[in-house]
Design a protein around this motif. Structure first.
Motif, PDB file in Angstrom:
ATOM      1  N   ALA A 398       1.112  -1.476  -0.305  1.00 32.64           N
ATOM      2  CA  ALA A 398       0.001  -0.028   0.120  1.00 32.64           C
ATOM      3  C   ALA A 398       0.584   1.403  -0.272  1.00 32.64           C
ATOM      4  O   ALA A 398      -0.104   2.210  -0.207  1.00 32.64           O
ATOM      5  N   SER A 399       2.538   1.300   0.507  1.00 35.73           N
ATOM      6  CA  SER A 399       2.920   2.027   0.678  1.00 35.73           C
ATOM      7  C   SER A 399       3.644   2.608  -0.224  1.00 35.73           C
ATOM      8  O   SER A 399       3.823   3.213  -0.756  1.00 35.73           O
ATOM      9  N   SER A 400       3.875   1.476  -1.447  1.00 41.67           N
ATOM     10  CA  SER A 400       4.636   1.929  -2.610  1.00 41.67           C
ATOM     11  C   SER A 400       3.648   2.394  -3.542  1.00 41.67           C
ATOM     12  O   SER A 400       3.863   3.017  -4.093  1.00 41.67           O
ATOM     13  N   ALA A 401       2.849   1.622  -3.533  1.00 42.21           N
ATOM     14  CA  ALA A 401       1.848   2.757  -4.403  1.00 42.21           C
ATOM     15  C   ALA A 401       1.525   4.102  -3.898  1.00 42.21           C
ATOM     16  O   ALA A 401       0.993   4.250  -5.225  1.00 42.21           O
ATOM     17  N   LEU A 402       1.265   4.227  -2.866  1.00 45.30           N
ATOM     18  CA  LEU A 402       0.998   5.067  -2.358  1.00 45.30           C
ATOM     19  C   LEU A 402       2.296   6.758  -2.805  1.00 45.30           C
ATOM     20  O   LEU A 402       1.725   8.043  -3.243  1.00 45.30           O
ATOM     21  N   ALA A 403       3.397   5.421  -2.708  1.00 46.19           N
ATOM     22  CA  ALA A 403       4.947   6.696  -3.088  1.00 46.19           C
ATOM     23  C   ALA A 403       4.407   6.954  -4.932  1.00 46.19           C
ATOM     24  O   ALA A 403       4.870   7.945  -5.152  1.00 46.19           O
ATOM     25  N   ALA A 404       4.344   5.407  -5.374  1.00 51.12           N
ATOM     26  CA  ALA A 404       3.686   6.166  -6.970  1.00 51.12           C
ATOM     27  C   ALA A 404       2.530   7.427  -7.529  1.00 51.12           C
ATOM     28  O   ALA A 404       2.733   7.698  -8.359  1.00 51.12           O
ATOM     29  N   TRP A 405       1.537   6.819  -6.607  1.00 54.62           N
ATOM     30  CA  TRP A 405       0.266   7.824  -6.654  1.00 54.62           C
ATOM     31  C   TRP A 405       0.990   9.148  -6.210  1.00 54.62           C
ATOM     32  O   TRP A 405       0.295  10.271  -7.297  1.00 54.62           O
ATOM     33  N   GLN A 406       1.903   9.731  -5.360  1.00 49.07           N
ATOM     34  CA  GLN A 406       2.543  10.920  -5.081  1.00 49.07           C
ATOM     35  C   GLN A 406       3.259  11.366  -6.313  1.00 49.07           C
ATOM     36  O   GLN A 406       3.285  12.801  -6.717  1.00 49.07           O
ATOM     37  N   GLN A 407       3.766  10.734  -6.973  1.00 53.73           N
ATOM     38  CA  GLN A 407       4.480  11.249  -8.759  1.00 53.73           C
ATOM     39  C   GLN A 407       3.692  11.151  -8.921  1.00 53.73           C
ATOM     40  O   GLN A 407       3.598  12.159 -10.131  1.00 53.73           O
ATOM     41  N   VAL A 408       2.707  10.325  -9.546  1.00 54.33           N
ATOM     42  CA  VAL A 408       1.968  10.878 -10.563  1.00 54.33           C
ATOM     43  C   VAL A 408       1.250  11.716 -10.216  1.00 54.33           C
ATOM     44  O   VAL A 408       0.659  12.582 -11.617  1.00 54.33           O
ATOM     45  N   ASP A 409       0.261  11.692  -9.162  1.00 54.47           N
ATOM     46  CA  ASP A 409       0.020  12.638  -8.688  1.00 54.47           C
ATOM     47  C   ASP A 409       0.715  14.087  -9.099  1.00 54.47           C
ATOM     48  O   ASP A 409      -0.010  15.133  -9.157  1.00 54.47           O
ATOM     49  N   SER A 410       2.011  14.476  -8.893  1.00 59.01           N
ATOM     50  CA  SER A 410       3.251  15.410  -9.266  1.00 59.01           C
ATOM     51  C   SER A 410       2.452  16.015 -10.730  1.00 59.01           C
ATOM     52  O   SER A 410       2.790  17.335 -10.698  1.00 59.01           O
TER      53      SER A 410
END
Ligand SMILES: [Zn+2]
Length: 471
Positions: A398-410
């Motif tokens: 879940a943390s790995s997914a969120l870290a990726a989402w943060q970059q996508v959302d940038s």
């Protein structure tokens, strides 16, 4: 995979190679608003598109210098100033402030430079002077200075690089004084407009007499001043390709300031039109919306941004209120999934899910295909939801997914759901409360809190600062 853009200059999709020999620094100019009124949703499609380009370039590791001008002197503004009897700055500052506020509402990053045309008059005069010295510009009997298309072409330059012009059907040597003119009038355009009584107090001295600049020269002067005589990217709506951008190329390259073999701009990107409820926006059809009109209808900046970047920038997009409602539902699905992932991840940290990032990058590298990018995002949401429902996801995943989402959302720039939807006056109250608390004026802080409650907002004090919640 290499990043590719459709370059209007070559009418083809090209690999993006920056001018910087180190391949890192990028200069990007976007034609900004003419601040004579509130911005409408069609204008904002272009500005959100430029924000997306900037964010994606940053995501890809480039160091972007983003310039967006503020056109604060131009025909439409002069007309309004004349009608209202206000001073130029007095008239435009209200719309300039509103524009910047609207951009913030839409989650757009603040450009690194926001030059005002009126602060770059000297640079405009310099370019016109260079054009005069090269015999490409001339002073006409009306006292104004015009750009001669015939002389420009005589220097071996080509007019008509962004659009195909039919020179046989056009009469050379005609002159046009107004800033906006149709494609079929291939005419010498005004660089410096001689002062007329309607200009009131809006004029500057110049070697050719008192007057004001034409609109096109403004962008040539501001872009080259801040980004150099040759830069990477120039963006704008497709309606600006002719005459505005064509004239920008003619003036900037006609002045002969580039190094041999260099162009004024390497890549020209144009965003397509926006239809509203299936038709071209017009006040008489009732489908003309400023951003503020939509906010007053209860839609949030986040939903509007989502809809504006839901389709490819080169495709004509039909913006509808139904689409906004669909956007709200889509974002709701996304937020719900993110909330669950956050809950599961807790304080666990893990590196980004590379597959998600790779798929998203592959989509956007292809001429900023954000529609495909959204496909990747929602497929990922579906997968996450299935794994969450089946209890098959570990905290680290879940943390790995969120870290990726943060970059996508940038890149997407949606930000977090909480707090961002509060209207500016509510945010202002929150600031007032914080200021009162800082000054240890707790009575005042409590009074502001009560006022917020009365308006339907609760403050939650968290270790990261106060958050607003709808009651
Ligand atoms: Zn411009």
């Amino acid at each position: 995979m290499a990043l590719k853009f459709f370059n209007t200059l070559s009418r083809s999709v090209e690999e993006f190679v920056p001018l910087d020999p180190n391949g890192k620094a990028i200069g990007m100019y976007c034609c900004g608003p003419t601040v004579y009124d509130f911005g409408h949703i069609g204008n904002f499609r272009t500005f959100v598109f430029s924000d997306l380009v900037r964010r994606y370039l940053q995501f890809r590791g480039y160091a972007v210098t983003h310039v967006m001008n503020i056109t604060d002197v131009e025909d439409k503004i002069i007309k309004r100033v004349h009608e209202t009897g206000l001073g130029l700055r007095e008239y435009v500052s209200k719309f300039e402030d509103a524009f910047l506020e609207d951009m913030q509402t839409l989650g757009c990053l603040h450009p690194h430079h926001l030059p005002r045309a009126t602060e770059h008059i000297a640079g405009m005069i310099q370019i016109i002077d260079a054009l005069m010295k090269r015999g490409i510009a001339y002073k006409a009997p009306d006292g104004s200075v015009y750009f001669s298309i015939e002389k420009y072409q005589g220097c071996g330059c080509r007019y008509g690089q962004l659009v195909n012009l039919n020179f046989d059907q056009m009469r050379m040597g005609e002159r046009v004084a107004s800033d906006e003119y149709p494609k079929d009038s291939l005419a010498d355009f005004a660089l410096w407009k001689a002062r007329v009584p309607e200009d009131g107090a809006v004029f500057w001295p110049s070697p050719w007499g008192e007057g004001r600049p034409g609109w096109h020269i403004e962008c040539s002067a501001m872009s080259m001043k801040l980004l150099g005589t040759s830069f990477d990217l120039h963006l704008g709506g497709e309606d600006l390709a002719f005459p505005h951008h064509e004239d920008e190329i003619a003036q900037s390259e006609g002045a002969g300031v580039q190094k041999p073999g260099q162009r004024f701009v390497k890549y020209w990107l144009h965003g397509a039109h926006l239809l509203v409820e299936g038709k071209k926006m017009s006040k008489s059809l009732g489908n003309f919306f400023t951003l503020r009109d939509l906010l007053a209808k209860g839609y949030g900046g986040r939903e509007i941004r989502y809809l504006l970047i839901s389709s490819h920038y080169r495709a004509t997009f039909n913006f509808t209120l139904e689409g906004l409602a669909g956007g709200r539902a889509a974002l709701g699905r996304l937020d719900e999934c993110l909330d669950k992932l956050r809950e599961l991840a807790g304080t666990t940290s893990a590196p980004s899910d590379q597959k998600f990032l790779d798929d998203f990058t592959a989509a956007l590298d292809d001429d900023l295909n954000v529609a495909a990018g959204w496909g990747v995002v929602f497929e990922w949401v579906g997968e996450m939801n299935r794994s969450l429902a089946a209890n098959q996801l570990a905290a680290a995943q879940a943390s790995s997914a969120l870290a990726a989402w943060q970059q996508v959302d940038s890149v997407l720039g949606l930000g977090r759901k909480a707090g961002v939807e509060a209207p500016p006056e509510i945010m202002d109250l929150l600031d007032q409360r914080q200021a009162a608390r800082k000054a240890k004026d707790f009575k005042r802080a409590d009074a502001v809190r009560d006022e917020l409650t009365a308006k339907g907002w609760l403050i939650e004090d968290t270790p990261k600062g106060p958050k607003l919640k709808r009651i």
